[in-house]
Design a protein around this motif. Structure first.
Motif, PDB file in Angstrom:
ATOM      1  N   LEU A 106      -4.550   4.291 -10.202  1.00 59.65           N
ATOM      2  CA  LEU A 106      -4.471   2.837 -10.156  1.00 59.65           C
ATOM      3  C   LEU A 106      -5.176   2.276 -11.388  1.00 59.65           C
ATOM      4  O   LEU A 106      -6.335   2.587 -11.638  1.00 59.65           O
ATOM      5  CB  LEU A 106      -5.123   2.286  -8.888  1.00 59.65           C
ATOM      6  CG  LEU A 106      -4.481   2.686  -7.554  1.00 59.65           C
ATOM      7  CD1 LEU A 106      -5.194   1.996  -6.395  1.00 59.65           C
ATOM      8  CD2 LEU A 106      -2.994   2.332  -7.534  1.00 59.65           C
ATOM      9  N   LYS A 107      -4.457   1.458 -12.146  1.00 62.87           N
ATOM     10  CA  LYS A 107      -4.989   0.950 -13.400  1.00 62.87           C
ATOM     11  C   LYS A 107      -4.910  -0.576 -13.419  1.00 62.87           C
ATOM     12  O   LYS A 107      -3.816  -1.139 -13.328  1.00 62.87           O
ATOM     13  CB  LYS A 107      -4.192   1.511 -14.588  1.00 62.87           C
ATOM     14  CG  LYS A 107      -4.263   3.028 -14.714  1.00 62.87           C
ATOM     15  CD  LYS A 107      -3.396   3.520 -15.855  1.00 62.87           C
ATOM     16  CE  LYS A 107      -3.497   5.032 -16.013  1.00 62.87           C
ATOM     17  NZ  LYS A 107      -4.806   5.457 -16.509  1.00 62.87           N
TER      18      LYS A 107
ATOM     19  N   PHE B 282       0.832  -1.201   0.000  1.00 63.45           N
ATOM     20  CA  PHE B 282       0.000   0.000   0.000  1.00 63.45           C
ATOM     21  C   PHE B 282       0.870   1.256   0.000  1.00 63.45           C
ATOM     22  O   PHE B 282       0.589   2.222  -0.709  1.00 63.45           O
ATOM     23  CB  PHE B 282      -0.927   0.015   1.220  1.00 63.45           C
ATOM     24  CG  PHE B 282      -1.991  -1.049   1.195  1.00 63.45           C
ATOM     25  CD1 PHE B 282      -2.222  -1.798   0.052  1.00 63.45           C
ATOM     26  CD2 PHE B 282      -2.764  -1.293   2.314  1.00 63.45           C
ATOM     27  CE1 PHE B 282      -3.190  -2.784   0.021  1.00 63.45           C
ATOM     28  CE2 PHE B 282      -3.751  -2.279   2.292  1.00 63.45           C
ATOM     29  CZ  PHE B 282      -3.955  -3.025   1.145  1.00 63.45           C
ATOM     30  N   GLU B 283       1.929   1.247   0.796  1.00 62.22           N
ATOM     31  CA  GLU B 283       2.791   2.425   0.883  1.00 62.22           C
ATOM     32  C   GLU B 283       3.476   2.696  -0.456  1.00 62.22           C
ATOM     33  O   GLU B 283       3.600   3.851  -0.877  1.00 62.22           O
ATOM     34  CB  GLU B 283       3.838   2.231   1.983  1.00 62.22           C
ATOM     35  CG  GLU B 283       3.268   2.238   3.389  1.00 62.22           C
ATOM     36  CD  GLU B 283       2.580   3.542   3.741  1.00 62.22           C
ATOM     37  OE1 GLU B 283       2.945   4.594   3.177  1.00 62.22           O
ATOM     38  OE2 GLU B 283       1.646   3.509   4.570  1.00 62.22           O
ATOM     39  N   PHE B 284       3.935   1.651  -1.127  1.00 57.92           N
ATOM     40  CA  PHE B 284       4.563   1.847  -2.433  1.00 57.92           C
ATOM     41  C   PHE B 284       3.553   2.399  -3.437  1.00 57.92           C
ATOM     42  O   PHE B 284       3.871   3.317  -4.208  1.00 57.92           O
ATOM     43  CB  PHE B 284       5.156   0.532  -2.942  1.00 57.92           C
ATOM     44  CG  PHE B 284       6.517   0.237  -2.409  1.00 57.92           C
ATOM     45  CD1 PHE B 284       7.624   0.966  -2.831  1.00 57.92           C
ATOM     46  CD2 PHE B 284       6.714  -0.769  -1.476  1.00 57.92           C
ATOM     47  CE1 PHE B 284       8.898   0.700  -2.339  1.00 57.92           C
ATOM     48  CE2 PHE B 284       7.984  -1.048  -0.967  1.00 57.92           C
ATOM     49  CZ  PHE B 284       9.077  -0.303  -1.406  1.00 57.92           C
ATOM     50  N   LEU B 285       2.350   1.862  -3.438  1.00 53.82           N
ATOM     51  CA  LEU B 285       1.328   2.337  -4.373  1.00 53.82           C
ATOM     52  C   LEU B 285       0.959   3.788  -4.108  1.00 53.82           C
ATOM     53  O   LEU B 285       0.819   4.591  -5.039  1.00 53.82           O
ATOM     54  CB  LEU B 285       0.083   1.451  -4.282  1.00 53.82           C
ATOM     55  CG  LEU B 285       0.192   0.050  -4.909  1.00 53.82           C
ATOM     56  CD1 LEU B 285      -1.013  -0.796  -4.531  1.00 53.82           C
ATOM     57  CD2 LEU B 285       0.307   0.146  -6.429  1.00 53.82           C
ATOM     58  N   LEU B 286       0.806   4.142  -2.844  1.00 51.09           N
ATOM     59  CA  LEU B 286       0.390   5.502  -2.494  1.00 51.09           C
ATOM     60  C   LEU B 286       1.465   6.537  -2.783  1.00 51.09           C
ATOM     61  O   LEU B 286       1.164   7.726  -2.915  1.00 51.09           O
ATOM     62  CB  LEU B 286      -0.004   5.564  -1.015  1.00 51.09           C
ATOM     63  CG  LEU B 286      -1.288   4.812  -0.640  1.00 51.09           C
ATOM     64  CD1 LEU B 286      -1.453   4.754   0.875  1.00 51.09           C
ATOM     65  CD2 LEU B 286      -2.505   5.465  -1.289  1.00 51.09           C
ATOM     66  N   ARG B 287       2.711   6.100  -2.882  1.00 51.93           N
ATOM     67  CA  ARG B 287       3.812   7.028  -3.156  1.00 51.93           C
ATOM     68  C   ARG B 287       4.291   6.950  -4.603  1.00 51.93           C
ATOM     69  O   ARG B 287       5.341   7.458  -4.948  1.00 51.93           O
ATOM     70  CB  ARG B 287       4.967   6.754  -2.182  1.00 51.93           C
ATOM     71  CG  ARG B 287       4.685   7.334  -0.807  1.00 51.93           C
ATOM     72  CD  ARG B 287       5.623   6.831   0.259  1.00 51.93           C
ATOM     73  NE  ARG B 287       5.416   7.579   1.500  1.00 51.93           N
ATOM     74  CZ  ARG B 287       4.366   7.421   2.305  1.00 51.93           C
ATOM     75  NH1 ARG B 287       3.442   6.529   2.006  1.00 51.93           N
ATOM     76  NH2 ARG B 287       4.232   8.152   3.390  1.00 51.93           N
TER      77      ARG B 287
ATOM     78  N   GLY C 205      -0.006   3.191 -10.550  1.00 50.44           N
ATOM     79  CA  GLY C 205      -0.025   1.853  -9.984  1.00 50.44           C
ATOM     80  C   GLY C 205      -0.730   0.908 -10.932  1.00 50.44           C
ATOM     81  O   GLY C 205      -1.902   1.129 -11.278  1.00 50.44           O
ATOM     82  N   TYR C 206      -0.029  -0.114 -11.395  1.00 46.41           N
ATOM     83  CA  TYR C 206      -0.612  -1.086 -12.322  1.00 46.41           C
ATOM     84  C   TYR C 206      -0.871  -2.380 -11.567  1.00 46.41           C
ATOM     85  O   TYR C 206       0.042  -2.947 -10.951  1.00 46.41           O
ATOM     86  CB  TYR C 206       0.322  -1.325 -13.511  1.00 46.41           C
ATOM     87  CG  TYR C 206       0.469  -0.109 -14.388  1.00 46.41           C
ATOM     88  CD1 TYR C 206      -0.465   0.170 -15.382  1.00 46.41           C
ATOM     89  CD2 TYR C 206       1.528   0.785 -14.218  1.00 46.41           C
ATOM     90  CE1 TYR C 206      -0.349   1.296 -16.180  1.00 46.41           C
ATOM     91  CE2 TYR C 206       1.655   1.910 -15.012  1.00 46.41           C
ATOM     92  CZ  TYR C 206       0.710   2.156 -15.996  1.00 46.41           C
ATOM     93  OH  TYR C 206       0.833   3.279 -16.785  1.00 46.41           O
ATOM     94  N   LEU C 207      -2.105  -2.856 -11.620  1.00 45.51           N
ATOM     95  CA  LEU C 207      -2.535  -4.027 -10.868  1.00 45.51           C
ATOM     96  C   LEU C 207      -2.806  -5.156 -11.859  1.00 45.51           C
ATOM     97  O   LEU C 207      -3.821  -5.162 -12.557  1.00 45.51           O
ATOM     98  CB  LEU C 207      -3.786  -3.703 -10.056  1.00 45.51           C
ATOM     99  CG  LEU C 207      -3.708  -2.395  -9.244  1.00 45.51           C
ATOM    100  CD1 LEU C 207      -5.038  -2.096  -8.570  1.00 45.51           C
ATOM    101  CD2 LEU C 207      -2.578  -2.452  -8.226  1.00 45.51           C
ATOM    102  N   PHE C 208      -1.871  -6.108 -11.940  1.00 45.27           N
ATOM    103  CA  PHE C 208      -1.926  -7.175 -12.940  1.00 45.27           C
ATOM    104  C   PHE C 208      -2.776  -8.333 -12.421  1.00 45.27           C
ATOM    105  O   PHE C 208      -2.503  -8.889 -11.349  1.00 45.27           O
ATOM    106  CB  PHE C 208      -0.517  -7.673 -13.261  1.00 45.27           C
ATOM    107  CG  PHE C 208       0.338  -6.663 -13.986  1.00 45.27           C
ATOM    108  CD1 PHE C 208       0.564  -6.783 -15.345  1.00 45.27           C
ATOM    109  CD2 PHE C 208       0.915  -5.598 -13.307  1.00 45.27           C
ATOM    110  CE1 PHE C 208       1.346  -5.850 -16.023  1.00 45.27           C
ATOM    111  CE2 PHE C 208       1.702  -4.667 -13.966  1.00 45.27           C
ATOM    112  CZ  PHE C 208       1.914  -4.790 -15.328  1.00 45.27           C
ATOM    113  N   VAL C 209      -3.797  -8.708 -13.196  1.00 48.71           N
ATOM    114  CA  VAL C 209      -4.663  -9.818 -12.827  1.00 48.71           C
ATOM    115  C   VAL C 209      -4.930 -10.684 -14.055  1.00 48.71           C
ATOM    116  O   VAL C 209      -4.772 -10.243 -15.201  1.00 48.71           O
ATOM    117  CB  VAL C 209      -6.010  -9.331 -12.251  1.00 48.71           C
ATOM    118  CG1 VAL C 209      -5.810  -8.573 -10.956  1.00 48.71           C
ATOM    119  CG2 VAL C 209      -6.751  -8.458 -13.266  1.00 48.71           C
TER     120      VAL C 209
END
Length: 545
Positions: A176-177, A135-140, A144-148
């Motif tokens: 966030l993508k 979460f900290e890495f994403l917020l900074r 943010g790419y979320l692979f699913v």
């Protein structure tokens, strides 16, 4: 950019940070993050560092390069020298223990990396990293790419992550993508709609990813194209093409596309309204500009246009149902879905109940285009999933804004809707031509048997032509305003104000070619423009406390 401004930006750190979070345990993270880093360096020519987070003591995620261990005290000592990999990017493998580390450590690490690299990629598999740290890495990060993958478990993990982060993202510039990854022969099966319901629309698909990580394997086919497009988004060098409405005048889009192809100008994303959606869908499906012209010329015969007319009886909601146009489109592209397109596409429509702008990005492409071309008053509105839609040009005749929302930084817009000045000039020229001598016999026949004026409801002065002109009249100023948000705006100079004359496609395609060739140098300069002007130096990185 001034020297003083460059210095100020260099002092605060100008690097862009993107976190690549792999939510699926079945995805080969190292088979994806390395191609992205390599492609990002190749596309931008800038310094790129890939920071792979893995469990402390693990060697599975390491690659030939630099391995760095995170101590329990939270101090991270990076090596005194950083050498680039064969792919031109820099690599750091950071071992992370199970302990929860304070956010200050992560903030300090990212700040140090921002100062030394233009692009910082933080790659982590969620099963290898404690949720608070991720979460900290994403917020900074900036992105943010979320692979699913298309599976219930992955969508569930995505839903949990979004629920946890949503309160912290209020007012945050972080984007966030979700990235939907499809293996060879794997289909979407409606998961893009499910993902949109729990997170946000899927803008990026990665198709044909390797089943097992192969460090030195070169991406190929659709996988290579998708990785390149993702890298170009991170590097702020995506090129988008916005195609306006305009009925038959929209055939000028074909001429523009031909010139772009002939000059090797790659377009990453397409957005189209009405006729622009029809042309854009066919191109996004993989047809080249010459094939588009061939398809358009199938309407050159005198009666071909009438094959597109399927009257509605009674004409309570419109005179034409629009299914004939949809069937014609499907002869070319079939039942293709958005996830299967060669290029990402957005099809604009208007929700008839709420009058909202809707950008279709999932489902069957031909159905979305059917909605986008449903001119109100002429065509029967189209119902999709319980919602009723009409022509996208009503609320967004030149969809530049939707490209901006997708993170496209370089936009070419083609506005086929003429201004009143242009129409007035064309009508004056038409009147002057009418004064020239004509064959007397033809004039007598036209006066005695004015079939076109009486029987053709699309003829000038008749009801459907009046409706069409009224709709386009309302779009003129809106299209001009939207065009000001683009980097290059092309106005094909078409001296004809008939909107539904598809019998001579070349009459519209030629002006599209001419205007694209006239602005070719400007387009090339736009595509070649560097995303940044001041490049941070790759320095020796000191200890991060």
């Amino acid at each position: 950019m001034s020297l003083e401004r460059s210095k100020r930006e260099g002092e605060k750190g100008t690097g862009r940070v993107a976190t690549l979070a792999f939510l699926s345990r079945h995805l080969p993270a190292s088979g994806l993050d390395e191609p992205i880093a390599r492609s990002l360096h190749r596309e931008t020519g800038a310094s790129v560092v890939l920071v792979r987070l893995s469990p402390a003591g693990s060697t599975a995620a390491a690659m030939p390069g630099l391995a760095v261990a995170l101590t329990l005290s939270g101090n991270l000592r990076l090596p005194s020298e950083i050498a680039p990999t064969d792919g031109g990017f820099y690599f750091l493998n950071v071992g992370v223990g199970d302990e929860l580390h304070p956010p200050a450590w992560i903030e300090s690490l990212i700040d140090q990396l921002r100062r030394r690299f233009r692009y910082v990629l933080i790659a982590a598999a969620t099963e290898d990293l404690a949720a608070p740290s991720l979460f900290e890495f994403l917020l900074r990060s900036d992105l943010g790419y979320l692979f699913v993958r298309p599976s219930n478990d992955d969508v569930y993990q995505l839903d949990l992550l979004h629920r946890e982060l949503r309160p912290q993202l209020d007012g945050s510039p972080v984007q966030l993508k979700p990235v939907l990854c499809l293996g060879a022969g794997e289909e979407v099966n409606g998961y893009e709609k499910l993902i949109q319901s729990v997170a946000s629309p899927v803008e990026i698909f990665v198709r044909g990813y390797p089943e097992s990580p192969e460090t030195h394997a070169r991406p190929a086919g659709s996988f290579a194209a998708d990785i390149r497009r993702l890298a170009r988004q991170i590097g702020s060098c995506l090129v988008g093409l916005a195609l306006s409405s305009g009925a038959a005048k929209g055939l000028s889009h074909i001429g523009v596309i031909q010139v772009l192809e002939e000059n090797g100008i790659e377009v990453d994303v397409i957005a189209g309204s009405s006729m622009g959606a029809y042309i854009g869908a066919t191109w996004a499906c993989g047809f080249d500009g010459q094939k588009l012209e061939q398809l358009a010329r199938e309407l050159e015969s005198r009666w071909a246009f009438w094959t597109l007319i399927d009257p509605a009886f009674p004409p309570r909601q419109g005179f034409v149902r629009g299914f004939a146009v949809k069937r014609r489109l499907m002869r070319s592209i079939g039942h293709v879905h958005f996830a299967e397109l060669v290029r990402p596409l957005r099809v604009m429509a208007t929700n008839l109940e709420t009058l909202e702008r809707v950008a279709f990005s999932s489902g069957e492409v031909a159905t979305a285009v059917h909605a986008s071309i449903a001119v109100p008053g002429i065509c029967v509105p189209v119902t999709i999933d319980g919602e009723t839609y009409v022509d996208g040009g009503i609320v967004d005749p030149l969809p530049v804004d939707v490209l901006h929302e997708m993170g496209v930084d370089r936009i070419i817009a083609v506005n086929a809707i003429p201004t009143p000045d242009r129409i007035r000039y064309c009508r004056q020229a038409e009147r002057e031509l009418a004064q020239l001598p004509r064959k007397r016999a033809r004039e007598v026949v036209r006066k005695l048997v004015p079939l076109d004026a009486h029987l053709n409801y699309f003829a000038r002065g008749n009801i459907l032509e009046i409706l069409m002109r009224s709709v386009h009249g309302g779009q003129i100023r809106m299209a001009e305003a939207l065009g000001r948000q683009a980097d290059v705006v092309l106005h094909p100079q078409i001296c004809d104000d008939r909107w539904v004359d598809f019998r001579e496609p070349g009459r519209f395609i030629k002006p599209g070619r001419e205007v694209a060739e006239r602005y070719l140098d400007e387009i090339k300069a736009l595509v070649a423009r560097k995303a940044v002007e001041n490049e941070p130096a790759v320095e020796i990185v000191a200890a991060v406390a």
